[in-house]
Write an enzyme that holds these catalytic residues in place. Sequence first.
Site, PDB file in Angstrom:
ATOM      1  N   GLY A 241     123.533  31.111  45.207  1.00 23.93           N
ATOM      2  CA  GLY A 241     124.369  31.655  46.300  1.00 23.93           C
ATOM      3  C   GLY A 241     123.555  33.098  46.884  1.00 23.93           C
ATOM      4  O   GLY A 241     124.312  33.865  47.702  1.00 23.93           O
TER       5      GLY A 241
ATOM      6  N   TYR B  82     142.425  35.273  55.920  1.00 23.87           N
ATOM      7  CA  TYR B  82     141.830  34.587  55.010  1.00 23.87           C
ATOM      8  C   TYR B  82     141.951  33.241  54.832  1.00 23.87           C
ATOM      9  O   TYR B  82     140.873  32.418  54.657  1.00 23.87           O
ATOM     10  CB  TYR B  82     141.813  35.280  53.549  1.00 23.87           C
ATOM     11  CG  TYR B  82     140.925  35.267  52.557  1.00 23.87           C
ATOM     12  CD1 TYR B  82     139.461  35.744  52.881  1.00 23.87           C
ATOM     13  CD2 TYR B  82     140.714  34.715  51.457  1.00 23.87           C
ATOM     14  CE1 TYR B  82     138.244  35.641  52.167  1.00 23.87           C
ATOM     15  CE2 TYR B  82     139.736  34.573  50.464  1.00 23.87           C
ATOM     16  CZ  TYR B  82     138.565  35.052  51.053  1.00 23.87           C
ATOM     17  OH  TYR B  82     137.516  34.817  49.894  1.00 23.87           O
TER      18      TYR B  82
ATOM     19  N   LYS C  39     140.005  30.072  46.899  1.00 18.70           N
ATOM     20  CA  LYS C  39     139.869  31.050  46.081  1.00 18.70           C
ATOM     21  C   LYS C  39     140.839  30.556  44.569  1.00 18.70           C
ATOM     22  O   LYS C  39     140.593  30.945  43.642  1.00 18.70           O
ATOM     23  CB  LYS C  39     139.879  32.250  46.522  1.00 18.70           C
ATOM     24  CG  LYS C  39     138.604  32.874  47.319  1.00 18.70           C
ATOM     25  CD  LYS C  39     137.366  32.459  46.495  1.00 18.70           C
ATOM     26  CE  LYS C  39     136.157  33.012  47.478  1.00 18.70           C
ATOM     27  NZ  LYS C  39     134.887  32.600  46.773  1.00 18.70           N
TER      28      LYS C  39
ATOM     29  N   THR D 159     128.524  40.840  54.415  1.00 21.92           N
ATOM     30  CA  THR D 159     127.732  39.551  54.131  1.00 21.92           C
ATOM     31  C   THR D 159     127.754  38.509  55.237  1.00 21.92           C
ATOM     32  O   THR D 159     128.654  38.649  55.988  1.00 21.92           O
ATOM     33  CB  THR D 159     127.738  39.204  52.791  1.00 21.92           C
ATOM     34  OG1 THR D 159     129.096  38.559  52.740  1.00 21.92           O
ATOM     35  CG2 THR D 159     127.881  40.097  51.706  1.00 21.92           C
ATOM     36  N   LEU D 160     126.802  37.757  55.087  1.00 24.23           N
ATOM     37  CA  LEU D 160     126.704  36.687  56.302  1.00 24.23           C
ATOM     38  C   LEU D 160     128.181  35.871  55.963  1.00 24.23           C
ATOM     39  O   LEU D 160     128.681  35.593  57.035  1.00 24.23           O
ATOM     40  CB  LEU D 160     125.727  35.417  55.570  1.00 24.23           C
ATOM     41  CG  LEU D 160     124.342  35.722  56.261  1.00 24.23           C
ATOM     42  CD1 LEU D 160     123.289  34.831  55.729  1.00 24.23           C
ATOM     43  CD2 LEU D 160     124.394  35.674  57.553  1.00 24.23           C
TER      44      LEU D 160
HETATM   45  P1  NAD Z   1     126.667  34.936  51.479  1.00 26.04           P
HETATM   46  O1  NAD Z   1     126.827  34.345  52.759  1.00 26.04           O
HETATM   47  O2  NAD Z   1     125.363  35.857  51.212  1.00 26.04           O
HETATM   48  O3  NAD Z   1     126.585  33.832  50.301  1.00 26.04           O
HETATM   49  C1  NAD Z   1     127.357  32.716  50.346  1.00 26.04           C
HETATM   50  C2  NAD Z   1     126.464  31.529  49.560  1.00 26.04           C
HETATM   51  O4  NAD Z   1     126.917  30.397  49.526  1.00 26.04           O
HETATM   52  C3  NAD Z   1     125.160  31.231  50.537  1.00 26.04           C
HETATM   53  O5  NAD Z   1     124.135  31.744  49.676  1.00 26.04           O
HETATM   54  C4  NAD Z   1     125.178  29.895  50.859  1.00 26.04           C
HETATM   55  O6  NAD Z   1     124.097  29.594  50.853  1.00 26.04           O
HETATM   56  C5  NAD Z   1     126.069  29.431  49.567  1.00 26.04           C
HETATM   57  N1  NAD Z   1     126.492  28.212  49.982  1.00 26.04           N
HETATM   58  C6  NAD Z   1     127.507  27.623  50.664  1.00 26.04           C
HETATM   59  N2  NAD Z   1     127.708  26.264  50.702  1.00 26.04           N
HETATM   60  C7  NAD Z   1     126.777  25.723  49.795  1.00 26.04           C
HETATM   61  C8  NAD Z   1     126.281  24.744  49.042  1.00 26.04           C
HETATM   62  N3  NAD Z   1     126.917  23.788  49.269  1.00 26.04           N
HETATM   63  N4  NAD Z   1     125.496  24.619  48.159  1.00 26.04           N
HETATM   64  C9  NAD Z   1     124.872  25.779  47.551  1.00 26.04           C
HETATM   65  N5  NAD Z   1     125.138  26.944  48.052  1.00 26.04           N
HETATM   66  C10 NAD Z   1     126.114  27.272  49.209  1.00 26.04           C
HETATM   67  O7  NAD Z   1     127.917  35.832  51.266  1.00 26.04           O
HETATM   68  P2  NAD Z   1     128.695  36.607  50.015  1.00 26.04           P
HETATM   69  O8  NAD Z   1     129.613  37.597  50.456  1.00 26.04           O
HETATM   70  O9  NAD Z   1     127.396  37.340  49.117  1.00 26.04           O
HETATM   71  O10 NAD Z   1     129.409  35.575  49.023  1.00 26.04           O
HETATM   72  C11 NAD Z   1     129.080  35.250  47.854  1.00 26.04           C
HETATM   73  C12 NAD Z   1     130.545  34.913  47.136  1.00 26.04           C
HETATM   74  O11 NAD Z   1     131.303  36.167  47.084  1.00 26.04           O
HETATM   75  C13 NAD Z   1     131.348  33.825  47.930  1.00 26.04           C
HETATM   76  O12 NAD Z   1     131.846  33.151  46.977  1.00 26.04           O
HETATM   77  C14 NAD Z   1     132.346  34.883  48.558  1.00 26.04           C
HETATM   78  O13 NAD Z   1     133.611  34.334  48.942  1.00 26.04           O
HETATM   79  C15 NAD Z   1     132.646  35.954  47.577  1.00 26.04           C
HETATM   80  N6  NAD Z   1     133.339  37.123  47.892  1.00 26.04           N
HETATM   81  C16 NAD Z   1     132.577  37.764  49.036  1.00 26.04           C
HETATM   82  C17 NAD Z   1     133.224  38.932  49.254  1.00 26.04           C
HETATM   83  C18 NAD Z   1     132.822  39.654  50.457  1.00 26.04           C
HETATM   84  O14 NAD Z   1     133.562  40.676  51.074  1.00 26.04           O
HETATM   85  N7  NAD Z   1     131.767  39.418  51.043  1.00 26.04           N
HETATM   86  C19 NAD Z   1     134.380  39.330  48.653  1.00 26.04           C
HETATM   87  C20 NAD Z   1     134.821  38.799  47.691  1.00 26.04           C
HETATM   88  C21 NAD Z   1     134.340  37.751  47.174  1.00 26.04           C
END
Ligand code: NAD
Length: 259
Positions: free
Chosen positions: A13, A153, A160, A191-192
Amino acid sequence: MFDLKGKHALIFGVASEESIAWAIAKKLHAAGAIISLGYQQRFKSRILQLVKGGDVPVELYERCDVTSEDELTNFFGQIERPVDILVHSIAYANPETFGQRISQVGQEDFATALVTSSYSLIPLARHAAPKMSPSASIMAMTYLGGQRVVANYKLMGIAKAALDATVRELASDVGPQGVRVNAISAGPIRTLAASQIEGFDNMLKVYEQVAPMRRCISQDDVGDLAIFLGSDMSKNITGQVLFVDSGYSTLAMAELPKD
Ligand code: NAD
């Protein structure tokens, strides 16, 4: 305090320097872990930059789309060292669904979101199983929107909820082998992936104004919990959703700021 010396962490990720997964990689490395990364091919150049940057020595980095059986097989075929920690930090939904009423979401978009964001934990755990060390720790990143309705969301809330349930079922499945599975529920972080959510800046403002700690959290806060979950200090914690959110999830009715 938490010693991860010699533990091998597989992290899925990382897409950018802002990714929660990258902060986890840095924190686990600082605590002594050996880091390997599985990444999505479209982020390859960013991964190369990060690896060359040298903040985190990466033992192995290889493409691994978690929806591709071929890429999963190829990735895990290259893993020789036993796996102590597995981090699932992955979510995806068709960007069009973020602005869509849930009543309008189509079957294909629903399936894509759930397969990538929730189901993918299962094949990751299955491929890792033969390489897992006894007392290994699996962790997945989730959000409060899986338990309650959070504005904007939408479909990702359903994904989730499925991820949280997958964590509990997997914990029950692999517990007898000594493996634990937990979810970290983080507050909003820029984040992205977060940039896809409409009104994301407002979420940050709401947390700052009404969360018990009156502040947002950072990627590093999630990394700190990941150290704990990766360490033997959490050896009897499994099937749980642990919150790092300045206490926001404890609120039912927040008081509006006085000024
Ligand atoms: P991010 O965009 O940096 O990470 C998302 C990742 O998912 C990316 O690295 C992408 O390559 C990967 N991904 C998507 N489809 C994929 C696939 N088919 N195969 C392999 N990898 C795949 O954003 P983030 O915020 O760091 O998100 C990471 C996790 O944290 C996610 O599950 C997100 O829902 C969760 N999250 C984020 C937040 C927030 O506010 N940023 C809050 C709570 C939870």
